[in-house]
Scaffold this motif. Structure first.
Motif, PDB file in Angstrom:
ATOM      1  N   UNK A 418     -65.896 -38.099 -10.833  1.00  0.00           N
ATOM      2  CA  UNK A 418     -65.213 -38.770  -9.730  1.00  0.00           C
ATOM      3  C   UNK A 418     -63.781 -38.276  -9.489  1.00  0.00           C
ATOM      4  N   UNK A 419     -63.249 -37.416 -10.364  1.00  0.00           N
ATOM      5  CA  UNK A 419     -61.841 -37.022 -10.298  1.00  0.00           C
ATOM      6  C   UNK A 419     -61.702 -35.589  -9.786  1.00  0.00           C
ATOM      7  N   UNK A 420     -60.764 -35.396  -8.854  1.00  0.00           N
ATOM      8  CA  UNK A 420     -60.441 -34.067  -8.356  1.00  0.00           C
ATOM      9  C   UNK A 420     -58.928 -33.876  -8.403  1.00  0.00           C
ATOM     10  N   UNK A 421     -58.485 -32.756  -8.982  1.00  0.00           N
ATOM     11  CA  UNK A 421     -57.070 -32.418  -9.060  1.00  0.00           C
ATOM     12  C   UNK A 421     -56.931 -30.924  -8.792  1.00  0.00           C
ATOM     13  N   UNK A 422     -55.924 -30.547  -8.016  1.00  0.00           N
ATOM     14  CA  UNK A 422     -55.730 -29.129  -7.787  1.00  0.00           C
ATOM     15  C   UNK A 422     -54.512 -28.811  -6.958  1.00  0.00           C
ATOM     16  N   UNK A 423     -54.298 -27.515  -6.814  1.00  0.00           N
ATOM     17  CA  UNK A 423     -53.206 -26.997  -6.003  1.00  0.00           C
ATOM     18  C   UNK A 423     -53.588 -25.601  -5.537  1.00  0.00           C
ATOM     19  N   UNK A 424     -53.284 -25.307  -4.300  1.00  0.00           N
ATOM     20  CA  UNK A 424     -53.535 -23.964  -3.781  1.00  0.00           C
ATOM     21  C   UNK A 424     -52.420 -22.989  -4.073  1.00  0.00           C
ATOM     22  N   UNK A 425     -51.378 -23.429  -4.826  1.00  0.00           N
ATOM     23  CA  UNK A 425     -50.220 -22.572  -5.037  1.00  0.00           C
ATOM     24  C   UNK A 425     -49.661 -22.641  -6.457  1.00  0.00           C
ATOM     25  N   UNK A 426     -50.245 -23.424  -7.350  1.00  0.00           N
ATOM     26  CA  UNK A 426     -49.610 -23.713  -8.635  1.00  0.00           C
ATOM     27  C   UNK A 426     -49.393 -22.464  -9.479  1.00  0.00           C
ATOM     28  N   UNK A 427     -50.330 -21.517  -9.483  1.00  0.00           N
ATOM     29  CA  UNK A 427     -50.154 -20.321 -10.303  1.00  0.00           C
ATOM     30  C   UNK A 427     -49.060 -19.429  -9.733  1.00  0.00           C
ATOM     31  N   UNK A 428     -48.988 -19.339  -8.409  1.00  0.00           N
ATOM     32  CA  UNK A 428     -47.887 -18.598  -7.783  1.00  0.00           C
ATOM     33  C   UNK A 428     -46.554 -19.240  -8.124  1.00  0.00           C
ATOM     34  N   UNK A 429     -46.480 -20.578  -8.053  1.00  0.00           N
ATOM     35  CA  UNK A 429     -45.238 -21.280  -8.369  1.00  0.00           C
ATOM     36  C   UNK A 429     -44.797 -21.027  -9.807  1.00  0.00           C
ATOM     37  N   UNK A 430     -45.764 -20.855 -10.723  1.00  0.00           N
ATOM     38  CA  UNK A 430     -45.432 -20.663 -12.133  1.00  0.00           C
ATOM     39  C   UNK A 430     -44.955 -19.246 -12.445  1.00  0.00           C
ATOM     40  N   UNK A 431     -45.523 -18.252 -11.767  1.00  0.00           N
ATOM     41  CA  UNK A 431     -45.215 -16.866 -12.137  1.00  0.00           C
ATOM     42  C   UNK A 431     -44.242 -16.186 -11.182  1.00  0.00           C
ATOM     43  N   UNK A 432     -44.081 -16.722  -9.975  1.00  0.00           N
ATOM     44  CA  UNK A 432     -43.220 -16.071  -8.997  1.00  0.00           C
ATOM     45  C   UNK A 432     -41.775 -16.543  -9.128  1.00  0.00           C
ATOM     46  N   UNK A 433     -40.835 -15.633  -8.883  1.00  0.00           N
ATOM     47  CA  UNK A 433     -39.419 -15.981  -8.899  1.00  0.00           C
ATOM     48  C   UNK A 433     -38.908 -16.435  -7.529  1.00  0.00           C
ATOM     49  N   UNK A 434     -39.717 -16.274  -6.511  1.00  0.00           N
ATOM     50  CA  UNK A 434     -39.282 -16.690  -5.170  1.00  0.00           C
ATOM     51  C   UNK A 434     -40.455 -17.245  -4.363  1.00  0.00           C
ATOM     52  N   UNK A 435     -41.047 -18.301  -4.884  1.00  0.00           N
ATOM     53  CA  UNK A 435     -42.161 -18.952  -4.211  1.00  0.00           C
ATOM     54  C   UNK A 435     -41.666 -19.695  -2.966  1.00  0.00           C
ATOM     55  N   UNK A 436     -42.382 -19.537  -1.849  1.00  0.00           N
ATOM     56  CA  UNK A 436     -41.944 -20.111  -0.581  1.00  0.00           C
ATOM     57  C   UNK A 436     -42.823 -21.264  -0.110  1.00  0.00           C
ATOM     58  N   UNK A 437     -43.723 -21.730  -0.952  1.00  0.00           N
ATOM     59  CA  UNK A 437     -44.587 -22.852  -0.567  1.00  0.00           C
ATOM     60  C   UNK A 437     -45.081 -23.557  -1.822  1.00  0.00           C
ATOM     61  N   UNK A 438     -45.421 -24.827  -1.658  1.00  0.00           N
ATOM     62  CA  UNK A 438     -45.978 -25.605  -2.768  1.00  0.00           C
ATOM     63  C   UNK A 438     -46.907 -26.666  -2.200  1.00  0.00           C
ATOM     64  N   UNK A 439     -47.974 -26.966  -2.930  1.00  0.00           N
ATOM     65  CA  UNK A 439     -48.898 -28.005  -2.494  1.00  0.00           C
ATOM     66  C   UNK A 439     -49.598 -28.586  -3.720  1.00  0.00           C
ATOM     67  N   UNK A 440     -50.238 -29.719  -3.521  1.00  0.00           N
ATOM     68  CA  UNK A 440     -51.086 -30.291  -4.559  1.00  0.00           C
ATOM     69  C   UNK A 440     -52.041 -31.280  -3.904  1.00  0.00           C
ATOM     70  N   UNK A 441     -53.090 -31.655  -4.632  1.00  0.00           N
ATOM     71  CA  UNK A 441     -53.984 -32.718  -4.167  1.00  0.00           C
ATOM     72  C   UNK A 441     -54.586 -33.440  -5.356  1.00  0.00           C
ATOM     73  N   UNK A 442     -54.964 -34.677  -5.099  1.00  0.00           N
ATOM     74  CA  UNK A 442     -55.544 -35.551  -6.114  1.00  0.00           C
ATOM     75  C   UNK A 442     -56.517 -36.476  -5.404  1.00  0.00           C
ATOM     76  N   UNK A 443     -57.669 -36.729  -6.020  1.00  0.00           N
ATOM     77  CA  UNK A 443     -58.637 -37.618  -5.406  1.00  0.00           C
ATOM     78  C   UNK A 443     -59.476 -38.355  -6.429  1.00  0.00           C
ATOM     79  N   UNK A 444     -59.900 -39.548  -6.061  1.00  0.00           N
ATOM     80  CA  UNK A 444     -60.762 -40.368  -6.906  1.00  0.00           C
ATOM     81  C   UNK A 444     -61.869 -40.946  -6.032  1.00  0.00           C
ATOM     82  N   UNK A 445     -63.123 -40.759  -6.445  1.00  0.00           N
ATOM     83  CA  UNK A 445     -64.250 -41.165  -5.613  1.00  0.00           C
ATOM     84  C   UNK A 445     -65.423 -41.643  -6.456  1.00  0.00           C
ATOM     85  N   UNK A 446     -66.450 -42.136  -5.779  1.00  0.00           N
ATOM     86  CA  UNK A 446     -67.712 -42.524  -6.425  1.00  0.00           C
ATOM     87  C   UNK A 446     -68.813 -41.669  -5.808  1.00  0.00           C
TER      88      UNK A 446
END
Length: 458
Positions: A418-446
């Motif tokens: 039922x759980x969803x967690x993620x980001x389309x940019x998290x690895x770029x944010x971690x390794x890049x010195x000049x990241x220009x975007x950030x996002x995340x998402x979280x969801x709970x369902x049945x």
């Protein structure tokens, strides 16, 4: 030297951005990047293509709460490691790199999916009901030098020029209730075609908007003045406050999503299914157009300014930009009905089954709203490649995205029951010195799954 002002957003376009990021929707380009490819995404897949409601392995999918947020700019860039490693606390002005140009852009998207569900009414018909709150910000074609000097204080050692074409800023917050219907249109031995539509009633909380077809100027250190040429429209819907967004005074409207999906199914031979994978396709292709429509606001306060003239830059030291405009330029005010257009977007998708549990998806999102269109939001054009491992109980995906304005993003996400967690940019944010975007998402369902009879399925 540059005179440093107190840390307050003088420039009203900067205030729009900050107000949006701090709005009640925060915690918030695209929503649920990577997850929407998942065959078990359920209601979330319907958001991108309403045809996804039918012909899925889901019997019922009930979303309890989901949130997704995206923010970016081609003006600012930061290193997440620098932010986390700051010993004396995070100071954005000290950590952020800046890339000013005459056509800088800022954008943000907040997506709150409330109680929603999809339900199969048989093998050929399905429905979904969704509740959603959205927030969009676009700030396009602004001079980065002008933005920085008005926001932070004018540089007392260096002149600069700027020439902005089709400057526009649009902040729009609204809610929606959607009814989706999907139907199987064609089911052959190796081919499967389905279509769907989502009809939406919209609740507009309001917005801010500004537009300047052409605005040029010069800052003179010797004269300590800012000289400008052009005009500017600035307006707000009735009772809308960017720093206190509420849903107390709602305006109605209608919206529409349309979509189709085709599946190539070579696994079905002579009425028998080859293998035990629930998804029958080798290749799935989709096309959809989302956010067709607009919200009509009965009253908006619009100010039009003639910006031909010169202003001492000391005016910006203690005044907000609205006060500077009112005190130094000729302007007219009017109260009129306005229409704020939704960010109409075309989605093109392809999903390929590699082998076993491995898939890869390709998603292109193209804004149908031209950049600079007055009183209209637009999405950021993107191309996403999303490899994933998928089972009924668990999926893992790592999307790679090329985004308009030259950014590359690399993310990671998972679904565990039922759980969803993620980001389309998290690895770029971690390794890049000049990241220009950030996002995340979280969801709970049945999620409730179909029972598949592999021996007799055709």
């Amino acid at each position: 030297m540059k005179t440093k002002r107190p840390n307050r957003p003088n420039f009203f376009l900067a205030r729009m951005l900050l107000a949006f990021l701090l709005a009640p929707l925060a915690g918030k380009a695209q929503s649920y990047v990577g997850h929407a490819f998942d065959n078990y995404a359920g209601v979330h897949g319907v958001l991108y293509n309403p045809a996804s409601v039918v012909g899925t392995p889901m019997r019922t999918d009930i979303n309890l709460f989901s949130v997704s947020g995206f923010v970016g700019s081609d003006y600012f860039a930061v290193s997440l490691n620098d932010m986390l490693g700051a010993e004396d606390g995070f100071d954005f002005d000290e950590v952020a790199d800046r890339f000013p140009s005459d056509r800088n852009n800022f954008f943000a998207n907040a997506d709150l999916l409330g109680p929603s569900f999809m339900f199969n009414m048989g093998e050929r018909h399905s429905i979904a009901i969704t509740t959603r709150a959205r927030g969009f910000l676009n700030l396009n074609s602004i001079s980065g030098n002008l933005y920085e000097n008005i926001s932070d204080g004018f540089d007392e050692t260096q002149d600069f020029d700027f020439d902005m074409q089709d400057l526009s800023a649009n902040l729009h917050v609204f809610g929606e209730i959607g009814l989706t219907y999907g139907r199987v249109l064609l089911e052959k031995q190796t081919g499967f075609l389905k279509a769907g539509a989502t009809f939406k009633y919209l609740f507009g909380a309001g917005g801010l908007f500004t537009n300047a077809p052409q605005l040029a100027g010069t800052y003179s250190v010797e004269n300590n003045t800012l000289t400008t040429n052009g005009s500017l429209d600035y307006g707000t819907t009735q009772d809308f406050e960017s720093d206190d967004i509420t849903f107390d005074n709602l305006q109605g409207g209608f919206g529409l999503n349309l979509g189709m999906v085709y599946e190539y199914r070579p696994r079905i031979m002579n009425g028998a299914v080859l293998g035990r994978r629930q998804q029958l396709y080798k290749l799935k292709l989709g096309i959809a157009v989302t956010h067709i429509g607009a919200i009509n606001y009965s009253q908006s306060e619009i100010s039009t300014y003639d910006l031909n003239g010169s202003v001492p830059v000391s005016e910006f030291d203690q005044k907000d930009i609205e006060d500077v405009l009112n005190d130094n330029y000729n302007g007219t005010e009017s109260t009129v009905a306005t229409k704020l257009k939704l960010p109409t977007t075309m989605h093109l998708t392809a999903d390929y089954h590699i082998k076993g549990l491995l898939y890869t998806g390709l998603h292109g999102a193209v804004s149908m709203i031209k950049s600079g269109t007055p009183r209209a939001n637009g999405t950021i054009n993107t191309l996403t490649l999303a490899p994933r491992m998928e089972t009924k109980a668990f999926s893992l995906y790592t999307p790679l995205t090329l985004r308009q304005y030259g950014s590359f993003l690399w993310g990671l996400g998972f679904r565990l029951g039922p759980l969803t967690i993620g980001s389309g940019s998290v690895l770029t944010n971690l390794i890049s010195k000049n990241s220009k975007a950030a996002d995340f998402y979280f969801g709970l369902k049945i999620p409730l799954y179909k029972k598949i009879d592999f021996e007799n399925r055709s």
